[in-house]
Design an enzyme around this catalytic site. Structure first.
Site, short mmCIF file in Angstrom:
data_model
loop_
_atom_site.label_atom_id
_atom_site.label_comp_id
_atom_site.label_asym_id
_atom_site.label_seq_id
_atom_site.Cartn_x
_atom_site.Cartn_y
_atom_site.Cartn_z
N SER A 46 45.03 33.89 46.23
CA SER A 46 44.24 34.64 45.15
C SER A 46 45.09 36.10 45.00
O SER A 46 45.92 36.58 45.82
CB SER A 46 42.90 35.13 45.91
N GLU A 47 45.43 36.40 43.59
CA GLU A 47 46.34 37.19 43.17
C GLU A 47 45.98 38.59 43.73
O GLU A 47 46.87 39.71 43.72
CB GLU A 47 46.41 37.47 41.91
N ASN A 48 44.92 39.10 44.40
CA ASN A 48 44.93 40.49 45.07
C ASN A 48 45.53 40.44 46.47
O ASN A 48 45.75 41.59 47.03
CB ASN A 48 43.27 40.70 45.18
N SER A 106 52.46 39.29 45.06
CA SER A 106 51.73 38.33 44.69
C SER A 106 52.23 37.96 43.49
O SER A 106 52.08 36.58 43.00
CB SER A 106 50.30 38.93 44.64
#
Lengths: 232, 218
Positions: free
Chosen positions: B46-48, B88
């Site tokens: 998840s890009e966070n 990320s």
């Protein structure tokens, strides 16, 4: 050891003035510098340019500054959670620059690292690339994006020491590390502030050199934006 | 019968292979995690800032410091890692992520995608979508075939501001599975009970239809 401690949020925000450009760490409401935001709300600082992945919700995070129209310009990647934001943007009461999330992070990191600009494939062929230099490397096109220039950077960490060293927790890390040292003054608020020497140097995510002021936040509400659970 | 959103996710889950690192977008893509075979090893990014994302927490176990890119509370699996936003997107732009699954408002037959803005009406922002689509080798779009007004979302050219150009490889809708081939939508599979004519009627872009089109197995 150089000491970075300031006594409270009031002292931490000294020098913030109307019209400044300010970075705020956090993703959604996760890992936002809530104490600093509350102080800027109290001080009623005006005409801010804010750099933050999101713009908070209507009554928390940067939403607090939005509802008092303290924000002149917002630079963000996603603003879908805030109705007042959308209203101000569509009514053109506030200037908005939407930036791809990876580009946003890299523009912070470039500022932190003394890199004036970089090429990224994100946004090529879209309106994000309009007016920007593009270049082909190999068979792929890239857009030239510039480092941010900011006056203050407000970040939030889990633990910190008096030397300004920081450790983040979970996904509350997000944009906080890349905003450290990316502005003229970086202010870190932490849940737990310990004397220098108590944190294991092997575990430190951000060395104190990137932080000018550190304080233990008076309270952290740590509001959850989307509570999702499964049944036992 | 057109597929439900859950069934779209179920069909896309079959595209997830052993050893893949996968990024799931918000909406239908998030559901894909529920249908991945449990005899293969897959890590969700998840890009966070998490690799090794697990399911939603049990009630009372939620942690405000642990969310996905949709801001939902999640858990981390054994072997998970956390990282900052720049790292990320190093994973994403550096093509270390094997598969990206995301939603769309429109897809064009050359692979263009639009999913972040309706001028004058809705502007939510692109989030990480532009970085993802500009870099990923393998992009699958999960969406309904038509919008709420009944208009095709599979077009000759996108009418909305683009998120990325010539990047989509495959599309799974409630009606069918399509692949972008030579600037057209090649029909691969039909949803059970949906005819080729139904798909033709719901598709504004050019279709390639070769031989008998099998019904998808879910």
């Amino acid at each position: 050891m150089i000491t970075k401690t300031v006594k409270d949020v009031h002292e931490a925000c000294r020098g913030v003035q109307d019209g400044m450009t300010i970075m705020f760490g956090g993703f959604g409401l996760c890992g936002i510098p809530e104490n600093a935001i509350a102080e800027l709300d109290r001080l009623n600082i005006q005409n801010l340019t804010c750099i933050s992945n999101n713009a908070g919700v209507d009554d928390f995070g940067l939403g607090l500054l939005l509802r008092k129209k303290q924000i002149k310009k917002m630079i963000a990647s996603y603003v879908g959670e805030n109705a007042e934001f959308e209203r101000q943007m569509l009514a053109e009461e506030m200037e908005v620059e939407l930036v791809p999330q990876g580009t946003l992070a890299q523009r912070c990191q470039a500022a932190q690292s003394g890199i004036p600009a970089f090429f990224t494939p994100a946004g090529y062929g879209t309106e994000v690339a309009e007016g920007k230099e593009t270049r082909k490397f190999g068979d792929k096109h890239y857009v030239l994006e510039e480092a941010f220039k900011a006056d203050f950077s407000f970040v939030k960490a889990w633990k910190g020491d008096t030397a300004g060293n920081l450790i983040f927790k979970g996904t509350a890390r997000n944009f906080n590390p890349v905003m450290c040292g990316a502005a003229k003054i970086t202010v870190a608020e932490v849940e737990e502030l310990v004397p220098a020497g108590e944190l294991d140097p092997n575990q430190i995510h951000i060395p104190g050199i990137f932080v000018q002021r550190i304080f233990q936040g008076e309270k952290f509400e740590k509001r959850i934006e989307q509570l999702t659970v499964r049944k036992k | 019968m057109a597929l439900t959103k859950e069934q779209i996710a179920q069909r896309i889950a079959k595209e997830v292979k052993d050893g893949y690192y996968v990024n799931l977008g918000i909406g239908i893509p998030t559901l894909v995690a529920n249908y991945v075979r449990d005899d293969i090893e897959v890590d969700f990014q998840s890009e966070n800032g998490i690799l090794g994302m697990g399911p939603f927490p049990y009630e009372g176990q939620e942690d405000a410091d642990l969310i996905n890119a949709g801001k939902q509370t999640i858990t981390s699996l054994p072997g998970a890692s956390f990282f900052d936003s720049a790292m990320s997107f190093s994973m994403i732009r550096g093509q270390h992520v094997d598969l990206t699954i995301l939603g769309a408002m429109e897809v064009a037959q050359n692979g263009d995608i639009a999913n972040w803005k309706i001028p004058g009406k809705m502007v939510k922002g692109m989030g990480g979508a532009m970085d993802l689509v500009s870099s990923a080798e393998n992009i699958i779009v999960a969406m309904m075939h038509t919008n709420r007004a009944g208009q095709s979302k599979l077009l000759k050219e996108c009418s909305l501001p683009l998120t990325g150009v010539k990047c989509v490889k495959k599309i799974v809708t409630d009606l069918c599975v399509l692949e972008i081939v030579d600037g057209k939508f090649k029909l691969l599979e039909r949803a059970p009970g949906v005819s080729v004519d139904d798909i033709k009627a719901a598709t504004e872009g050019d279709l390639i239809i070769e031989g008998d089109i099998p019904e998808m197995k879910i």
